[in-house]
Design an enzyme around this catalytic site. Structure first.
Site, short mmCIF file in Angstrom:
data_model
loop_
_atom_site.label_atom_id
_atom_site.label_comp_id
_atom_site.label_asym_id
_atom_site.label_seq_id
_atom_site.Cartn_x
_atom_site.Cartn_y
_atom_site.Cartn_z
N TYR A 164 5.48 -2.71 -0.19
CA TYR A 164 4.55 -2.42 -1.44
C TYR A 164 3.39 -3.35 -1.54
CZ TYR A 164 4.35 -5.86 -5.87
OH TYR A 164 4.17 -6.04 -6.54
N LYS A 168 0.02 -1.13 -2.92
CA LYS A 168 -0.65 -2.03 -4.13
C LYS A 168 -2.18 -2.24 -3.07
CE LYS A 168 1.73 -3.44 -6.88
NZ LYS A 168 1.80 -3.00 -8.37
#
Length: 286
Positions: A164, A168
């Site tokens: 993640y 990001k």
């Protein structure tokens, strides 16, 4: 047109949480909103139409204008269909809020290839696919507003979120370049790292903390970045709980060597190299 009035704005992952707040806020201020949501679970499994349809119904009941789309951002054809929905239903696309995301957390030593790929495909590739599909239209009309959802996990790291966080952080790299390439076409590209209580964060914060992080507190900043008045580009903002703050990379003066130093020499100078006192806002030296 001031603000977002009569602007056609695509919001991905808008069937709940932050995306729903963005879509409702934009519509309440006159935007024509494409509410995209695959309708799956937090880990990306499953699909359905009810989440997007529910938000569209909310917007229309409040007097706003919106249409649903159920395509996957992780699929290039699905992303193209999202932009086609904007063009066919409203005749244009003026902005993209790339918000769709999933979570498959796990410590790095336990990370599986499937969990890595799935998260990167939705967040990073998904942002790329949708923005890329909209980009020619934004360039042609000399106007566009792009906002991507980054995360403090990408900016600062977080245990169990290597996939993640990497995705990001990649979105920040994307908007840095889109800001440069879009400048002469009136296109801005920015990132927001939201702090909000949603199904994505339900189990990673205390109830006391989450009570302070209403998604509705993030939507105004996203609305501004999507507006005609916004001229900021290539910037990152952490937004949540009533706080809106810009974050940026800084660089110090550094240490210059006239020739390649040996290990002992660079070791001796490392404290100077690492000293950030007097650092200034960073820029690409190339």
């Amino acid at each position: 047109m001031a603000g977002v009035q009569d602007r056609v704005i695509v919001v991905t992952g808008a069937g709940g949480g932050l995306g729903r707040s963005y879509a409702r806020f934009l519509a309440a201020h006159g935007a024509l909103v494409v509410v995209n949501d695959l309708g799956g679970a937090r880990d990306g499994s499953g699909a359905g139409t009810s989440m997007a349809d529910s938000v569209v119904d909310e917007i229309r009941t409040a007097g706003g204008r919106a249409v649903a789309n159920y395509s996957s951002v992780a699929d290039p054809d699905g992303a193209a269909e999202i932009i086609h929905t904007a063009l066919s239903e409203f005749g244009a696309v003026h902005g993209v809020i790339s918000n769709a995301g999933i979570l498959r957390d796990g410590a790095f030593h336990k990370m599986t290839q499937d969990n890595w790929d799935a998260v990167v495909q939705v967040h990073l590739y998904g942002g790329y696919h949708v923005i890329r599909a909209a980009w020619p239209h934004l360039r042609e009309q000399n106007y566009g507003r792009v906002v991507v959802a980054t995360s403090t996990s990408g900016l600062y790291g977080n245990f169990g979120q290597a996939n993640y966080g990497a995705a990001k952080a990649g979105l920040v790299g994307l908007i840095n370049t889109l800001a440069i390439e879009g400048r002469k076409y009136g296109i801005t590209a920015n990132a927001v790292a939201p702090l909000a209580a949603t199904r994505m964060t339900a189990d990673i914060g205390s109830a006391e903390l989450l009570d302070k992080l209403d998604p509705e507190l993030v939507a105004p900043a996203v609305g501004y970045l999507a507006s005609a008045e916004n001229t900021d580009t290539g910037s990152v903002f952490v937004v949540g709980g009533g706080l809106v703050q810009r974050v940026a990379q800084f660089q110090n003066a550094g240490v210059s060597f006239t020739s390649a130093p040996d290990l002992a020499t660079i070791t001796d100078r490392w404290s100077e190299i690492n000293d950030m006192s007097g650092a200034t806002l960073g820029s690409n030296p190339v």
